[in-house]
Design a protein around this motif. Sequence first.
Motif, PDB file in Angstrom:
ATOM      1  N   LEU A  11       0.829  -1.200   0.000  1.00  0.00           N
ATOM      2  CA  LEU A  11       0.000   0.000   0.000  1.00  0.00           C
ATOM      3  C   LEU A  11       0.866   1.253   0.000  1.00  0.00           C
ATOM      4  CD1 LEU A  11      -2.835   1.282   0.221  1.00  0.00           C
ATOM      5  CD2 LEU A  11      -2.514   1.195   2.701  1.00  0.00           C
ATOM      6  N   ALA A  12       1.919   1.259   0.813  1.00  0.00           N
ATOM      7  CA  ALA A  12       2.825   2.416   0.858  1.00  0.00           C
ATOM      8  C   ALA A  12       3.505   2.609  -0.488  1.00  0.00           C
ATOM      9  CB  ALA A  12       3.858   2.233   1.963  1.00  0.00           C
ATOM     10  N   LEU A  13       3.884   1.535  -1.147  1.00  0.00           N
ATOM     11  CA  LEU A  13       4.511   1.633  -2.462  1.00  0.00           C
ATOM     12  C   LEU A  13       3.544   2.212  -3.494  1.00  0.00           C
ATOM     13  CD1 LEU A  13       6.998   1.000  -4.236  1.00  0.00           C
ATOM     14  CD2 LEU A  13       5.983  -1.247  -4.635  1.00  0.00           C
ATOM     15  N   ALA A  14       2.295   1.763  -3.462  1.00  0.00           N
ATOM     16  CA  ALA A  14       1.300   2.277  -4.404  1.00  0.00           C
ATOM     17  C   ALA A  14       1.007   3.754  -4.149  1.00  0.00           C
ATOM     18  CB  ALA A  14       0.023   1.449  -4.304  1.00  0.00           C
ATOM     19  N   VAL A  15       0.836   4.117  -2.879  1.00  0.00           N
ATOM     20  CA  VAL A  15       0.557   5.513  -2.541  1.00  0.00           C
ATOM     21  C   VAL A  15       1.743   6.395  -2.927  1.00  0.00           C
ATOM     22  CG1 VAL A  15       0.198   7.102  -0.606  1.00  0.00           C
ATOM     23  CG2 VAL A  15      -1.115   4.993  -0.744  1.00  0.00           C
ATOM     24  N   PHE A  16       2.954   5.910  -2.687  1.00  0.00           N
ATOM     25  CA  PHE A  16       4.159   6.659  -3.043  1.00  0.00           C
ATOM     26  C   PHE A  16       4.214   6.919  -4.547  1.00  0.00           C
ATOM     27  CE2 PHE A  16       8.617   6.772  -4.364  1.00  0.00           C
ATOM     28  CZ  PHE A  16       9.090   7.822  -3.583  1.00  0.00           C
ATOM     29  N   THR A  17       3.927   5.882  -5.329  1.00  0.00           N
ATOM     30  CA  THR A  17       3.971   6.015  -6.786  1.00  0.00           C
ATOM     31  C   THR A  17       2.935   7.016  -7.289  1.00  0.00           C
ATOM     32  OG1 THR A  17       4.725   3.729  -6.948  1.00  0.00           O
ATOM     33  CG2 THR A  17       3.864   4.740  -8.950  1.00  0.00           C
TER      34      THR A  17
END
Length: 84
Positions: A11-17
């Motif tokens: 989730l953090a990776l998706a939000v970051f992207t």
Amino acid sequence: MKKFFFRLWLLALAVFTVDWLIVGLKLLNGDYDISLGVYLALVCVIVMTLYPLYRAFFCKCPYCGKPLTSSGRYCPHCGRELSK
């Protein structure tokens, strides 16, 4: 617990992207007020950094104590079957 942290990392990776795509578009349009995006990205980077540390320190074989690098059924070091 492992799945929770992995999903949190994803989730953090998706939000970051998505966040940095939005920040990039704002910069291209000449809007330089990106402080909220930077703070959100900082939180995401912290979460993404903590997950590998969690895996390194808390995912160990109960028999030999060596860190588990995968989520397999057997320990790659001692060969014993791991319980879920």
